[in-house]
Design a protein around this motif. Structure first.
Motif, PDB file in Angstrom:
ATOM      1  N   VAL A  42       0.840  -1.203   0.000  1.00 17.29           N
ATOM      2  CA  VAL A  42       0.000   0.000   0.000  1.00 17.29           C
ATOM      3  C   VAL A  42       0.877   1.256   0.000  1.00 17.29           C
ATOM      4  O   VAL A  42       0.636   2.212  -0.743  1.00 17.29           O
ATOM      5  N   LEU A  80      -2.977  11.250   3.456  1.00 20.32           N
ATOM      6  CA  LEU A  80      -3.025   9.802   3.240  1.00 20.32           C
ATOM      7  C   LEU A  80      -1.924   9.088   4.030  1.00 20.32           C
ATOM      8  O   LEU A  80      -2.111   7.966   4.500  1.00 20.32           O
ATOM      9  N   TYR A 116      -6.486   1.029   5.542  1.00 23.40           N
ATOM     10  CA  TYR A 116      -6.431   0.811   4.089  1.00 23.40           C
ATOM     11  C   TYR A 116      -6.614  -0.670   3.775  1.00 23.40           C
ATOM     12  O   TYR A 116      -7.384  -1.048   2.903  1.00 23.40           O
TER      13      TYR A 116
END
Ligand SMILES: [K+]
Ligand SMILES: [K+]
Lengths: 473, 473
Positions: free
Chosen positions: A177, A237, A245
């Motif tokens: 990720v 983020l 996530y």
């Protein structure tokens, strides 16, 4: 214990490999990074061979030693090429510790003319430190029960090995990720007009909420509103929980109380400060919104990029940014600070208390994500805040002892502990630099960054006599 | 509810009587105090007659209303003669709130030439406020379970009336000890060379840890080392738990963990600062010891007398005094601040946590005075610190919004909340004065003093919707 040595040897080998990569791409500093990599690699290989027969059965206390030592070794190894290049030893250690802890305070100036190999190394330290901290937060701190992080223990048994196996799976997903977001960020930066090198290095220091930049003007070097909004998004983020996530991708579950709390807080603060800036300083609303959003998100996510010297906005703004430094991002992200989860739990504990003193006999519990929060989690959160305050005050006292004025001492201690980067005031503010500080002060701040990154309790465990009794038993 | 009105009426009558006493002794301001006393007395009598038939059965929530309203009424009534004399309304309220909460911050200058009737009134406010706070701390806060104070609940049942009867006995004993110490203090001051008026008023503001003085130079007006050591001793006596005196007198039991913790802390801080002052500023050791002991004891006991502008000792001293402002004396004394008991419990909770994260399965409890501390006490202590921090930050933010610089805003908010008096910095430091601040800033500080004296939770209970639902039910 020798398993701890073994792992640290591997860490050194890993950093050696990264140095060789840096050397391969940038001839100007190839000798420096090549030699540093050779040294680190040799020592690392020797250590891991010497300790390779060690039992992999980690005793609980060894997990503390492992966690604390990896971060220290990484900072020292990371400092070697900076020292070989041209920094003084204390400066090199400061810069590397600031990098690996993703703090982003710098003692270097003239960044625009610094060899790109060095700029890349600073970005590598932050990128590695960022993912290292996510893994520490998801896998190690919950086992160590540090600062209430046992709230995030996986449902599995208390056995260390099973948790570590789960942790390996999680770590791999996290890395994917992380790299994926970093790649997208770099592409967006290129689309916004950055060159490939700037895009890659700034993507590395954005997602890691590290905040190192290749320019003295920090992100203010890029005068593009598009790039500033893009950085605002990707800083955010980087400060969201990576487990969120992964859960989102695999289970399509996106509710998260700490994410919501952080977003609401940001919206309120950004809205308020924008309004204040428009009313008192007559900025155009959209410009004000962009400036405020960038700099508030930068401080709250503990990235520490700056586009403007917000301390010039007056004492109220300076105060606001000082307080925001203490907030921090979410647990299990790359961000530092006290973390949204802990603020949420403290706020709920206070509310709970206000209800309890009204009606002492009512039965009620504090909840988090729909679950009753156990007492030991609350005790951990409270100890975290207590130790945070005590460490902060001690650092401020020591810094003041070395002659720093009150505002610089307080802001320097807080920005180091929370791994944010810039402070408030002329010397260490967003337009300033840590170079002017004396060596003892720099070393105090190095300690502050290290303690902050390890959430203090991980290190302070070493101060109890019982720890040494059990370790040597 | 009308019982609350009844008690407040009696409070007004009591203050009216004190005003008439002041008027009787000082002809210069007799008209002012006579008129103020007539007004307060009339309103007080009317209110208590109107509410005299009220049921004396206090519901739990009414105890909150009673506690919060008495302190507010006392400040407003206390401000009337100051306003009739010559102060602006906001200044009069500031001065009276600062008096009754024993904070001791002043907006008045030219104290040396101020009518002695006014100086006496300021001392009366502090003397009454001091004993009022002891009684609040011994009798009311434990019932209200504010900030962990239920630790000091008497062994009796949970029934309000029995506790209140115990409280009346305690209050009477407390008043005797308080007046006795005050008398001895005044005699010692006379022995040291003070005139009778100075001795009496300064004894009132010493034992109440209030810190108002009849002179602009504060206690520095008296250049006698004997007087300074005497004041150091009596400030300390005012910050010790009055229940401890009473227990000592009746049961010859003198062990008290919070007393010991406070004395050890004072010894370490005074020793360290004296050494530092001797080494860095080449003061004579005994002079340094006297200066440091006086000013440290003054700040830690939240008295706020000053003999010298210690902020001129450099940033380290300024920092040290800023931090000491937050410490506070013992519970059940006249002192403000966070209190030694709470710091002790927090320190033990942190230590406990460090042991627990090493060995999660060990069974251990946090103890205080040999007894296991119950969870709700710890929850109260923690909520206290959380609300303290939140209130502090909010006040700092609001003060910064009104244009105060960061250091003045922080120090002003803290010195108000902890009921200490002087702050750090040019404006509100020990050599400064609160007169230069704007009216809104003064009102914010008035709120801070009020919240600090009521240990915040007592007031913030009013912010929960449940409180109003239950109150109107
Ligand atoms: K940072
Ligand atoms: K005071």
């Amino acid at each position: 214990m020798s398993f701890v040595v073994y792992i640290n040897g591997l860490v050194m080998v890993f950093f050696a490999a990264l140095m060789e990569v840096d050397a391969a791409f940038f001839p100007e500093t190839a000798e420096v990074f090549g030699l540093a990599g050779f040294l680190a690699g040799t020592v690392g290989v020797l250590l891991s061979i010497a300790a390779s027969t060690a039992s992999r059965d980690l005793r609980r206390l060894h997990t503390f030693v492992l966690t604390a030592s990896i971060w220290l070794v990484a900072a020292i190894v990371g400092a070697v090429p900076l020292w070989l290049w041209q920094l003084a030893p204390v400066d090199a250690l400061f810069e590397a510790m600031s990098g690996i802890t993703t703090t982003g305070s710098t003692v270097m100036s003239g960044l625009d003319d610094t060899p790109r190999g060095v700029i890349l190394w600073r970005a590598i330290l932050q990128a590695v430190g960022g993912v290292g901290f996510i893994v520490t937060g998801i896998a190690l701190l919950p086992i160590l029960r540090v600062g209430g992080m046992q709230l995030f223990r996986t449902e599995s048994s208390d056995k260390g090995d099973k948790e570590l196996r789960n942790a390996a799976v999680f770590a791999s997903a996290t890395l994917q990720v992380y790299l994926c977001l970093m790649g997208v960020c770099a592409l967006v930066y290129v689309a916004g007009g950055m060159g490939p090198f700037d895009a890659i290095t700034h993507a590395m220091t954005t997602l890691s909420t590290g905040g190192y930049s290749g320019y003295d003007a920090s992100f203010g070097h890029f005068q593009s509103p598009f790039l500033q909004w893009a950085a605002t998004l990707f800083m955010l983020l980087g400060a969201l929980p990576f487990a969120w996530y992964i859960r989102g991708i695999y289970r399509r579950r996106f509710r998260s109380e700490q994410v919501e709390a952080m977003l609401v807080t940001l919206a309120v603060v950004i809205g308020g400060l924008t309004l204040w800036l428009v009313l008192t300083r007559h900025e155009a609303p959209l410009t004000a919104l962009r400036m405020v959003a960038f700099n508030v998100v930068s401080v709250v996510t503990t990235t520490g990029f700056a586009t403007t010297d917000y301390t010039l906005w007056g004492p109220f703004a300076a105060m606001a940014f000082f307080i925001l430094t203490a907030v921090g991002g979410c647990t299990g992200s790359t961000a530092g600070g006290a973390k949204a989860m802990r603020w949420l739990l403290i706020a709920r504990a206070v509310w709970h208390q206000l209800r309890m003193i009204q009606s002492p006999h009512r039965v009620a519990v504090i909840r988090y994500e729909g679950q009753a929060v156990e007492d030991d989690v609350m005790a951990g959160v409270i100890s975290f805040f207590s130790i945070y305050m005590a460490t902060f005050m001690t650092l401020v006292g020591v810094l003041a002892l070395f002659g720093l004025d009150l505002a610089t001492a307080m802001s320097g201690a807080l920005t180091a502990l929370a791994n944010v980067g810039p402070g408030v005031g002329d010397i260490i503010g967003p337009a300033g630099n840590f170079a002017a500080l004396s060596d003892p002060v720099k070393l105090v701040l190095v300690l502050g960054m290290y303690l902050g990154r390890l959430e203090m309790l991980t290190v302070f465990v070493f101060l109890t006599p019982a720890f040494w009794r059990e370790l040597t038993a």
